[in-house]
Scaffold this active site. Sequence first.
Site, PDB file in Angstrom:
ATOM      1  N   SER A  69       0.755  -1.414  -0.046  1.00 38.25           N
ATOM      2  CA  SER A  69       0.123   0.147   0.112  1.00 38.25           C
ATOM      3  C   SER A  69       1.030   1.293   0.053  1.00 38.25           C
ATOM      4  O   SER A  69       1.864   1.222   0.737  1.00 38.25           O
ATOM      5  CB  SER A  69      -0.870  -0.005   1.297  1.00 38.25           C
ATOM      6  OG  SER A  69      -1.409   1.232   1.368  1.00 38.25           O
ATOM      7  N   LEU A  70       0.361   2.244  -0.732  1.00 38.45           N
ATOM      8  CA  LEU A  70       1.073   3.621  -0.701  1.00 38.45           C
ATOM      9  C   LEU A  70       0.845   4.678   0.458  1.00 38.45           C
ATOM     10  O   LEU A  70       1.641   5.562   0.567  1.00 38.45           O
ATOM     11  CB  LEU A  70       0.740   4.444  -2.071  1.00 38.45           C
ATOM     12  CG  LEU A  70       1.600   3.905  -3.194  1.00 38.45           C
ATOM     13  CD1 LEU A  70       1.294   5.319  -4.331  1.00 38.45           C
ATOM     14  CD2 LEU A  70       3.157   4.414  -2.812  1.00 38.45           C
ATOM     15  N   LYS A  75     -14.842  -1.040   4.489  1.00 31.71           N
ATOM     16  CA  LYS A  75     -15.694   0.287   4.530  1.00 31.71           C
ATOM     17  C   LYS A  75     -17.028   0.448   4.919  1.00 31.71           C
ATOM     18  O   LYS A  75     -17.465   1.394   5.628  1.00 31.71           O
ATOM     19  CB  LYS A  75     -15.494   1.105   3.307  1.00 31.71           C
ATOM     20  CG  LYS A  75     -14.024   1.438   2.921  1.00 31.71           C
ATOM     21  CD  LYS A  75     -14.032   2.238   1.517  1.00 31.71           C
ATOM     22  CE  LYS A  75     -12.432   2.270   1.175  1.00 31.71           C
ATOM     23  NZ  LYS A  75     -12.463   3.301  -0.043  1.00 31.71           N
ATOM     24  N   ASP A 120     -13.244  10.001   0.788  1.00 30.97           N
ATOM     25  CA  ASP A 120     -12.881   9.482  -0.883  1.00 30.97           C
ATOM     26  C   ASP A 120     -13.648  10.550  -1.677  1.00 30.97           C
ATOM     27  O   ASP A 120     -13.283  10.745  -2.920  1.00 30.97           O
ATOM     28  CB  ASP A 120     -13.507   8.052  -0.946  1.00 30.97           C
ATOM     29  CG  ASP A 120     -12.624   6.970  -0.561  1.00 30.97           C
ATOM     30  OD1 ASP A 120     -11.422   7.135  -0.161  1.00 30.97           O
ATOM     31  OD2 ASP A 120     -13.165   6.071  -0.304  1.00 30.97           O
ATOM     32  N   ALA A 141     -20.385   0.585  -9.878  1.00 34.91           N
ATOM     33  CA  ALA A 141     -21.421   0.920  -8.867  1.00 34.91           C
ATOM     34  C   ALA A 141     -20.914   0.528  -7.468  1.00 34.91           C
ATOM     35  O   ALA A 141     -21.575   0.026  -6.719  1.00 34.91           O
ATOM     36  CB  ALA A 141     -22.560   0.485  -9.342  1.00 34.91           C
ATOM     37  N   GLY A 142     -19.638   0.013  -7.218  1.00 34.26           N
ATOM     38  CA  GLY A 142     -19.184  -0.276  -6.183  1.00 34.26           C
ATOM     39  C   GLY A 142     -18.856   1.021  -4.913  1.00 34.26           C
ATOM     40  O   GLY A 142     -19.373   1.823  -5.114  1.00 34.26           O
ATOM     41  N   TYR A 150      -5.087   2.998  -9.531  1.00 36.49           N
ATOM     42  CA  TYR A 150      -4.004   3.768  -9.543  1.00 36.49           C
ATOM     43  C   TYR A 150      -2.716   2.631  -9.626  1.00 36.49           C
ATOM     44  O   TYR A 150      -1.628   3.354  -9.516  1.00 36.49           O
ATOM     45  CB  TYR A 150      -3.921   4.465  -8.339  1.00 36.49           C
ATOM     46  CG  TYR A 150      -4.088   3.791  -6.939  1.00 36.49           C
ATOM     47  CD1 TYR A 150      -3.156   2.945  -6.347  1.00 36.49           C
ATOM     48  CD2 TYR A 150      -5.472   3.845  -6.243  1.00 36.49           C
ATOM     49  CE1 TYR A 150      -3.443   2.071  -5.048  1.00 36.49           C
ATOM     50  CE2 TYR A 150      -5.732   2.944  -5.276  1.00 36.49           C
ATOM     51  CZ  TYR A 150      -4.526   2.251  -4.782  1.00 36.49           C
ATOM     52  OH  TYR A 150      -4.931   1.613  -3.635  1.00 36.49           O
TER      53      TYR A 150
HETATM   54  P1  NAP Z   1     -15.720  -2.562  -5.306  1.00 36.85           P
HETATM   55  O1  NAP Z   1     -16.658  -2.034  -4.166  1.00 36.85           O
HETATM   56  O2  NAP Z   1     -15.364  -4.082  -4.997  1.00 36.85           O
HETATM   57  O3  NAP Z   1     -16.136  -2.582  -6.617  1.00 36.85           O
HETATM   58  C1  NAP Z   1     -15.746  -3.048  -7.913  1.00 36.85           C
HETATM   59  C2  NAP Z   1     -16.500  -2.375  -8.967  1.00 36.85           C
HETATM   60  O4  NAP Z   1     -15.791  -3.123 -10.115  1.00 36.85           O
HETATM   61  C3  NAP Z   1     -17.994  -2.860  -9.067  1.00 36.85           C
HETATM   62  O5  NAP Z   1     -18.756  -1.881  -9.814  1.00 36.85           O
HETATM   63  C4  NAP Z   1     -18.010  -4.148 -10.079  1.00 36.85           C
HETATM   64  O6  NAP Z   1     -19.190  -4.698 -10.654  1.00 36.85           O
HETATM   65  C5  NAP Z   1     -16.753  -3.845 -11.073  1.00 36.85           C
HETATM   66  N1  NAP Z   1     -16.353  -5.209 -11.622  1.00 36.85           N
HETATM   67  C6  NAP Z   1     -15.437  -5.877 -10.702  1.00 36.85           C
HETATM   68  N2  NAP Z   1     -15.029  -6.823 -11.619  1.00 36.85           N
HETATM   69  C7  NAP Z   1     -15.415  -6.619 -12.992  1.00 36.85           C
HETATM   70  C8  NAP Z   1     -15.355  -7.449 -14.198  1.00 36.85           C
HETATM   71  N3  NAP Z   1     -14.677  -8.338 -14.368  1.00 36.85           N
HETATM   72  N4  NAP Z   1     -16.033  -6.532 -15.281  1.00 36.85           N
HETATM   73  C9  NAP Z   1     -16.672  -5.510 -15.057  1.00 36.85           C
HETATM   74  N5  NAP Z   1     -16.988  -4.928 -13.890  1.00 36.85           N
HETATM   75  C10 NAP Z   1     -16.158  -5.395 -13.053  1.00 36.85           C
HETATM   76  O7  NAP Z   1     -14.393  -1.789  -5.413  1.00 36.85           O
HETATM   77  P2  NAP Z   1     -14.197  -0.242  -5.247  1.00 36.85           P
HETATM   78  O8  NAP Z   1     -13.727   0.037  -3.821  1.00 36.85           O
HETATM   79  O9  NAP Z   1     -15.122   0.454  -5.750  1.00 36.85           O
HETATM   80  O10 NAP Z   1     -12.630  -0.210  -6.005  1.00 36.85           O
HETATM   81  C11 NAP Z   1     -12.862  -0.224  -7.538  1.00 36.85           C
HETATM   82  C12 NAP Z   1     -11.599   0.387  -8.152  1.00 36.85           C
HETATM   83  O11 NAP Z   1     -11.254   1.753  -7.619  1.00 36.85           O
HETATM   84  C13 NAP Z   1     -10.350  -0.524  -7.460  1.00 36.85           C
HETATM   85  O12 NAP Z   1      -9.239  -0.694  -8.682  1.00 36.85           O
HETATM   86  C14 NAP Z   1      -9.566   0.261  -6.496  1.00 36.85           C
HETATM   87  O13 NAP Z   1      -8.358   0.212  -6.290  1.00 36.85           O
HETATM   88  C15 NAP Z   1      -9.995   1.578  -7.146  1.00 36.85           C
HETATM   89  N6  NAP Z   1     -10.008   2.769  -6.023  1.00 36.85           N
HETATM   90  C16 NAP Z   1      -9.227   3.877  -6.066  1.00 36.85           C
HETATM   91  C17 NAP Z   1      -9.184   4.824  -5.419  1.00 36.85           C
HETATM   92  C18 NAP Z   1      -8.179   6.053  -5.175  1.00 36.85           C
HETATM   93  O14 NAP Z   1      -7.901   6.598  -4.369  1.00 36.85           O
HETATM   94  N7  NAP Z   1      -7.593   6.351  -6.501  1.00 36.85           N
HETATM   95  C19 NAP Z   1     -10.007   4.884  -4.110  1.00 36.85           C
HETATM   96  C20 NAP Z   1     -10.922   3.961  -4.053  1.00 36.85           C
HETATM   97  C21 NAP Z   1     -10.997   2.754  -5.124  1.00 36.85           C
HETATM   98  P3  NAP Z   1     -20.327  -5.460 -10.007  1.00 36.85           P
HETATM   99  O15 NAP Z   1     -21.125  -4.460  -9.142  1.00 36.85           O
HETATM  100  O16 NAP Z   1     -21.069  -6.018 -11.074  1.00 36.85           O
HETATM  101  O17 NAP Z   1     -19.704  -6.226  -9.130  1.00 36.85           O
END
Ligand code: NAP
Length: 287
Positions: free
Chosen positions: A15-16, A66, A102, A128-129, A231
Amino acid sequence: MTGLVGLIGYPLGHSLSPVFQQAALDYYELKFKYELWPTTSDELPSLVSRIREFGYLGANVTIPHKVEIMALLDEIDDVAKTIGAVNTIVKKDEKLIGYNTDAFGFLKPLLELAKFKPSGARVLLLGAGGAARSACYALLNAGVTHLVLANRTLSNAERLACESQKFLENAKSAQINFVTLADPKLNTYARSADLIVNATSIGMRHSSFAQESLLMPQQISEDTLVYDLVYNPRETQLLRNAKDAGARTLEGIPMLVYQGAESFELWFKKKAPIDVMMHACDGEQFK
Ligand code: NAP
């Protein structure tokens, strides 16, 4: 004695957060250490009890805790309540208070680095996560009027659209559509968007879809800004496709740093040294 703050999640891997949070702590010469606290769901209650002990100031919270952490805290801030997720815990007067930074972390780079103007904008949000929930909240509050939520599972996108329109005053006057990623209208939505945000896990290193992108260059207009919240790696296939289309891009690291900076300010009531925190990430190589 050295005080403690840390990151709760599982698994945590490389983790960063310790890198840029410790840089901020050292900048102010604060006698605090930022640690990684890998924690399974079973271990979560005892970890929260430990944070109540002397010497702990609070924590960041990441996947997969979370939402479930909320039930273990004493108070939840209104923003976190509306988004439905906590990523920051602050100990204040023996109470543990949950916040969500966030949404702030998402919006700040969009406004300040990319100079995007949300008012009246058309946005395509992929996912939509948890990350999409924060992005949706931030975009609608900032005045986006046309929002398309595209997700693999339609019911999750539908739920996010319904909850947004129920709980967010601004969302009531916005037009929110939801589609699956396979919907033929996705093409039109993508080509006409002022902003495309990827809040899915597609493109993430170490996943089975690390080299994939939900959109090809021909689906992206050169007038669009493409923001990938993934990221690791910094430049995803989606961002490469956007560049090939001549579009502007924004990567996910600044969101990570800004959400952490907001947490830092909640813990220490001091202005987060953003440049120091960003700079600390520059030399870091992801594995
Ligand atoms: P999450 O709650 O697990 O949601 C994952 C999302 O990705 C859902 O919409 C899911 O769709 C979709 N998904 C997963 N596998 C898929 C596939 N094979 N094909 C199509 N859609 C898929 O995760 P999250 O916390 O939202 O994180 C999502 C991304 O954002 C991660 O890569 C995370 O590292 C990044 N993130 C970045 C920051 C930042 O500070 N830059 C902060 C938070 C998160 P379904 O609803 O169909 O399962």
